[in-house]
Design an enzyme around this catalytic site. Structure first.
Site, PDB file in Angstrom:
ATOM      1  N   TYR A 155       0.957  -1.091   0.028  1.00 25.34           N
ATOM      2  CA  TYR A 155      -0.013  -0.002  -0.038  1.00 25.34           C
ATOM      3  C   TYR A 155       0.975   1.121  -0.195  1.00 25.34           C
ATOM      4  O   TYR A 155       0.521   2.168  -0.957  1.00 25.34           O
ATOM      5  CB  TYR A 155      -0.791  -0.068   1.166  1.00 25.34           C
ATOM      6  CG  TYR A 155      -1.510   1.481   1.509  1.00 25.34           C
ATOM      7  CD1 TYR A 155      -2.264   2.090   0.634  1.00 25.34           C
ATOM      8  CD2 TYR A 155      -1.198   1.854   2.582  1.00 25.34           C
ATOM      9  CE1 TYR A 155      -2.892   3.250   0.810  1.00 25.34           C
ATOM     10  CE2 TYR A 155      -1.687   3.413   2.987  1.00 25.34           C
ATOM     11  CZ  TYR A 155      -2.393   3.909   2.129  1.00 25.34           C
ATOM     12  OH  TYR A 155      -3.119   5.080   2.299  1.00 25.34           O
ATOM     13  N   LYS A 159       1.407   4.419  -2.602  1.00 24.79           N
ATOM     14  CA  LYS A 159       1.067   5.713  -2.642  1.00 24.79           C
ATOM     15  C   LYS A 159       2.433   6.448  -2.677  1.00 24.79           C
ATOM     16  O   LYS A 159       2.428   7.586  -3.422  1.00 24.79           O
ATOM     17  CB  LYS A 159       0.643   5.993  -1.320  1.00 24.79           C
ATOM     18  CG  LYS A 159      -0.722   5.394  -1.003  1.00 24.79           C
ATOM     19  CD  LYS A 159      -1.875   5.849  -1.755  1.00 24.79           C
ATOM     20  CE  LYS A 159      -2.188   7.442  -1.255  1.00 24.79           C
ATOM     21  NZ  LYS A 159      -3.421   7.994  -1.900  1.00 24.79           N
TER      22      LYS A 159
HETATM   23  P1  NAD Z   1     -11.336   4.427   1.512  1.00 23.10           P
HETATM   24  O1  NAD Z   1     -10.882   2.952   1.143  1.00 23.10           O
HETATM   25  O2  NAD Z   1     -12.573   4.485   2.505  1.00 23.10           O
HETATM   26  O3  NAD Z   1     -12.133   5.019   0.180  1.00 23.10           O
HETATM   27  C1  NAD Z   1     -11.641   4.859  -1.165  1.00 23.10           C
HETATM   28  C2  NAD Z   1     -12.550   5.386  -2.209  1.00 23.10           C
HETATM   29  O4  NAD Z   1     -12.026   5.096  -3.462  1.00 23.10           O
HETATM   30  C3  NAD Z   1     -13.675   4.315  -2.048  1.00 23.10           C
HETATM   31  O5  NAD Z   1     -14.999   4.896  -2.513  1.00 23.10           O
HETATM   32  C4  NAD Z   1     -13.658   3.485  -3.600  1.00 23.10           C
HETATM   33  O6  NAD Z   1     -14.775   2.886  -3.935  1.00 23.10           O
HETATM   34  C5  NAD Z   1     -13.073   4.533  -4.395  1.00 23.10           C
HETATM   35  N1  NAD Z   1     -11.959   3.867  -5.192  1.00 23.10           N
HETATM   36  C6  NAD Z   1     -11.244   2.601  -5.370  1.00 23.10           C
HETATM   37  N2  NAD Z   1     -10.578   2.411  -6.285  1.00 23.10           N
HETATM   38  C7  NAD Z   1     -11.144   3.236  -7.275  1.00 23.10           C
HETATM   39  C8  NAD Z   1     -10.940   3.342  -8.795  1.00 23.10           C
HETATM   40  N3  NAD Z   1     -10.056   2.511  -9.159  1.00 23.10           N
HETATM   41  N4  NAD Z   1     -11.523   4.318  -9.435  1.00 23.10           N
HETATM   42  C9  NAD Z   1     -12.503   5.101  -8.705  1.00 23.10           C
HETATM   43  N5  NAD Z   1     -12.817   4.997  -7.517  1.00 23.10           N
HETATM   44  C10 NAD Z   1     -12.052   4.060  -6.742  1.00 23.10           C
HETATM   45  O7  NAD Z   1     -10.152   5.175   1.804  1.00 23.10           O
HETATM   46  P2  NAD Z   1      -9.953   6.490   2.630  1.00 23.10           P
HETATM   47  O8  NAD Z   1      -9.658   6.095   3.908  1.00 23.10           O
HETATM   48  O9  NAD Z   1     -11.150   7.296   2.371  1.00 23.10           O
HETATM   49  O10 NAD Z   1      -8.621   7.113   2.032  1.00 23.10           O
HETATM   50  C11 NAD Z   1      -8.767   8.137   0.985  1.00 23.10           C
HETATM   51  C12 NAD Z   1      -7.484   8.591   0.320  1.00 23.10           C
HETATM   52  O11 NAD Z   1      -6.784   9.180   1.616  1.00 23.10           O
HETATM   53  C13 NAD Z   1      -6.779   7.598   0.116  1.00 23.10           C
HETATM   54  O12 NAD Z   1      -5.793   8.052  -1.231  1.00 23.10           O
HETATM   55  C14 NAD Z   1      -5.625   7.148   1.158  1.00 23.10           C
HETATM   56  O13 NAD Z   1      -4.348   6.740   0.717  1.00 23.10           O
HETATM   57  C15 NAD Z   1      -5.444   8.719   1.735  1.00 23.10           C
HETATM   58  N6  NAD Z   1      -5.272   8.511   3.329  1.00 23.10           N
HETATM   59  C16 NAD Z   1      -6.078   7.886   4.040  1.00 23.10           C
HETATM   60  C17 NAD Z   1      -6.028   7.893   5.468  1.00 23.10           C
HETATM   61  C18 NAD Z   1      -6.808   7.229   6.494  1.00 23.10           C
HETATM   62  O14 NAD Z   1      -6.201   6.849   7.758  1.00 23.10           O
HETATM   63  N7  NAD Z   1      -7.810   6.654   6.081  1.00 23.10           N
HETATM   64  C19 NAD Z   1      -5.096   8.644   6.198  1.00 23.10           C
HETATM   65  C20 NAD Z   1      -3.901   9.587   5.229  1.00 23.10           C
HETATM   66  C21 NAD Z   1      -4.369   9.480   3.694  1.00 23.10           C
HETATM   67  O1  DAU Z   2      -1.261   6.525   8.600  1.00 21.55           O
HETATM   68  C1  DAU Z   2      -2.373   6.797   7.658  1.00 21.55           C
HETATM   69  C2  DAU Z   2      -2.883   5.337   7.038  1.00 21.55           C
HETATM   70  O2  DAU Z   2      -3.377   5.185   8.307  1.00 21.55           O
HETATM   71  C3  DAU Z   2      -3.736   5.572   5.967  1.00 21.55           C
HETATM   72  O3  DAU Z   2      -2.663   5.833   4.740  1.00 21.55           O
HETATM   73  C4  DAU Z   2      -4.502   4.253   5.473  1.00 21.55           C
HETATM   74  O4  DAU Z   2      -5.112   4.083   4.562  1.00 21.55           O
HETATM   75  C5  DAU Z   2      -5.011   3.885   6.728  1.00 21.55           C
HETATM   76  O5  DAU Z   2      -5.465   2.389   6.629  1.00 21.55           O
HETATM   77  C6  DAU Z   2      -4.223   3.895   8.047  1.00 21.55           C
HETATM   78  O6  DAU Z   2      -3.152   2.580   7.980  1.00 21.55           O
HETATM   79  P1  DAU Z   2      -3.014   1.816   9.330  1.00 21.55           P
HETATM   80  O7  DAU Z   2      -2.276   0.454   8.755  1.00 21.55           O
HETATM   81  O8  DAU Z   2      -2.206   2.556  10.377  1.00 21.55           O
HETATM   82  O9  DAU Z   2      -4.192   1.779   9.778  1.00 21.55           O
HETATM   83  P2  DAU Z   2      -5.221   0.125  10.368  1.00 21.55           P
HETATM   84  O10 DAU Z   2      -6.385   1.005  11.070  1.00 21.55           O
HETATM   85  O11 DAU Z   2      -5.322  -0.703   9.467  1.00 21.55           O
HETATM   86  O12 DAU Z   2      -4.293   0.046  11.710  1.00 21.55           O
HETATM   87  C7  DAU Z   2      -3.989   0.754  12.802  1.00 21.55           C
HETATM   88  C8  DAU Z   2      -3.230   0.015  13.859  1.00 21.55           C
HETATM   89  O13 DAU Z   2      -3.781  -0.848  14.478  1.00 21.55           O
HETATM   90  C9  DAU Z   2      -1.987  -0.497  13.046  1.00 21.55           C
HETATM   91  O14 DAU Z   2      -0.767  -0.664  13.879  1.00 21.55           O
HETATM   92  C10 DAU Z   2      -2.420  -2.138  12.759  1.00 21.55           C
HETATM   93  C11 DAU Z   2      -3.427  -2.549  14.166  1.00 21.55           C
HETATM   94  N1  DAU Z   2      -4.544  -3.145  14.035  1.00 21.55           N
HETATM   95  C12 DAU Z   2      -5.154  -3.010  12.837  1.00 21.55           C
HETATM   96  C13 DAU Z   2      -6.300  -4.047  12.576  1.00 21.55           C
HETATM   97  C14 DAU Z   2      -7.307  -3.856  11.547  1.00 21.55           C
HETATM   98  C15 DAU Z   2      -4.722  -4.443  14.735  1.00 21.55           C
HETATM   99  O15 DAU Z   2      -3.856  -4.557  15.842  1.00 21.55           O
HETATM  100  N2  DAU Z   2      -5.825  -5.118  14.738  1.00 21.55           N
HETATM  101  C16 DAU Z   2      -6.429  -5.022  13.315  1.00 21.55           C
HETATM  102  O16 DAU Z   2      -7.437  -5.958  13.175  1.00 21.55           O
END
Ligand code: NAD
Ligand code: DAU
Length: 348
Positions: A155, A159
């Site tokens: 992932y 990115k």
């Molecule tokens: P998410 O997985 O909840 O949502 C992603 C969305 O993108 C979904 O609606 C999905 O249908 C759409 N999508 C996926 N593939 C696609 C494609 N090929 N064409 C069009 N649409 C598509 O993700 P999120 O958590 O909302 O993250 C959004 C953005 O922010 C991502 O780029 C992620 O890397 C970034 N980001 C997320 C976090 C976090 O903690 N969630 C933190 C920092 C950055």
């Molecule tokens: O830092 C930004 C990122 O944060 C985003 O770019 C990603 O899209 C987002 O998914 C998130 O990544 P993480 O891997 O940090 O998030 P996640 O919620 O999957 O996990 C948070 C922490 O919790 C990580 O240390 C793994 C742990 N974890 C996660 C899951 C799903 C567990 O211990 N058990 C679990 O079942």
């Protein structure tokens, strides 16, 4: 202004689209989303009939569709949020991440370059990225905008690659780009594969809470609406070609966060104090699990006067309240494909 927001039916995209549609009635917003398992139009019910909003179901990798949308709407800006976003899924299926996160991003950059040609005035391609591109910290230090890229998961590698392409289009073609790298978001509408909503859902149903490894990994948590406010600020006032780190100054060891969540859930569900904690189960660690993320957000603080607004305790409480008030949403997104995913991810 006509804007294309990609991935607007996902977690962050939902909040981003709703914010822009409501706050800027004279902008026209097109939300392009493939509606993968992570995308859900239910999230956007409140704004779906707004006059300044249009949803298009489609894939950012679809060259013809993107060309057609640029022809039809003559976008002034793109806020690129669509991505495959879950680390665990990237470990199982890296190519899906290369396709959407790398090829999809380059496809959008190419469309901007072709349609905006040599007149880049008042145009912006904004790439929403993650702090995971910087790799993993030890006990000390923070990620700054100068930290060398060192992605460790498929992932974060995808990115990082997309970030490099965005900067390459800036340096090579002069495309007016902006980037931000944000820490872990939490809040309403987050898909329950991520730590906080997954654990809320499991506590609700008295299911084990699968803590990876020893639970000592650290994440820096930010309420999703604070992230959206930062994106708005950078999009309008940030400098072209610049990158801004966004974070919550809010580091938690997973196990401490989980204990806090358990306490709050016991209180809100009227359960005996300590009962949710008994669901904690230590499971095999995530492969290549990054130990610590923490953001130095001083650049955006000084340059653009942005600060996180919500204290974590309050944000977590509000988030739990939202999930408890929206059990039907949780039930809907955890039916079907989610069950297979869950079985596959947590059965060993
Ligand atoms: P998410 O997985 O909840 O949502 C992603 C969305 O993108 C979904 O609606 C999905 O249908 C759409 N999508 C996926 N593939 C696609 C494609 N090929 N064409 C069009 N649409 C598509 O993700 P999120 O958590 O909302 O993250 C959004 C953005 O922010 C991502 O780029 C992620 O890397 C970034 N980001 C997320 C976090 C976090 O903690 N969630 C933190 C920092 C950055
Ligand atoms: O830092 C930004 C990122 O944060 C985003 O770019 C990603 O899209 C987002 O998914 C998130 O990544 P993480 O891997 O940090 O998030 P996640 O919620 O999957 O996990 C948070 C922490 O919790 C990580 O240390 C793994 C742990 N974890 C996660 C899951 C799903 C567990 O211990 N058990 C679990 O079942």
């Amino acid at each position: 202004m006509k804007l294309l927001i990609t991935g607007g039916a996902g977690f962050i995209g939902t909040h981003l689209v709703a914010h822009f549609v409501r706050k800027y009635p004279n902008y026209f917003i097109v939300n392009l989303d493939k509606l993968t398992y992570a995308g859900n139009l239910e999230n956007l019910k409140a704004i779906e009939s707004a006059e300044n909003y249009k949803f298009v179901k489609g894939d950012i990798c679809d060259v013809e569709l993107i060309q057609q949308l640029f022809q039809e709407y003559q976008f002034d800006g793109v806020l690129h949020c669509a991505a495959e976003s879950h680390v665990d899924r990237s470990i199982k299926d890296p190519l899906a991440f290369v396709r959407t996160n790398v090829i999809g991003t380059v496809n959008l950059l190419q469309a901007c370059k072709e349609h905006w040609k040599d007149n880049f005035t008042n145009k912006t391609f904004y790439h929403i990225s993650t702090d995971e591109v910087y790799g993993s910290l030890g006990e000390e230090g923070l990620f700054t905008e100068e930290t060398a890229y060192d992605p460790r998961s498929p992932y974060s590698a995808s990115k990082a690659s997309s970030d490099h392409f965005v900067r390459a289009y800036y340096h090579t073609y002069g495309l007016p780009v902006k980037l931000s790298n944000c820490s872990n978001n939490y809040g309403p509408y987050q898909f329950p594969e991520k730590l906080i909503p997954l654990f809320i859902n499991n506590i609700l149903h008295n299911k084990p809470l699968p803590v990876y490894g020893q639970g000592i990994n650290v994440r820096d948590w930010l309420y999703v609406k604070d992230h959206v406010r930062a994106i708005d600020t950078i999009f309008h006032d940030g400098d072209v070609g610049e990158t801004y780190n966004i974070g919550g100054h809010n580091e938690w060891r997973n196990i401490d966060l989980i204990r806090q969540l358990c306490l709050l859930m016991d209180e809100k569900l009227g359960r005996e104090t300590g009962s949710s904690e008994q669901l904690i189960t230590y499971v095999t660690d995530r492969a290549g699990h990054d130990m610590r993320y923490a953001i130095d957000a001083s650049k955006i603080g000084k340059a653009l006067n942005w600060q996180p607004s919500l204290q974590f305790e309050e944000g977590l409480s509000k988030t739990i309240d939202w999930y408890l008030a929206n059990e039907a949403w949780l039930a809907q997104v955890t039916s079907g494909e989610y069950r297979n995913y869950y079985q596959e991810q947590y059965s060993h």
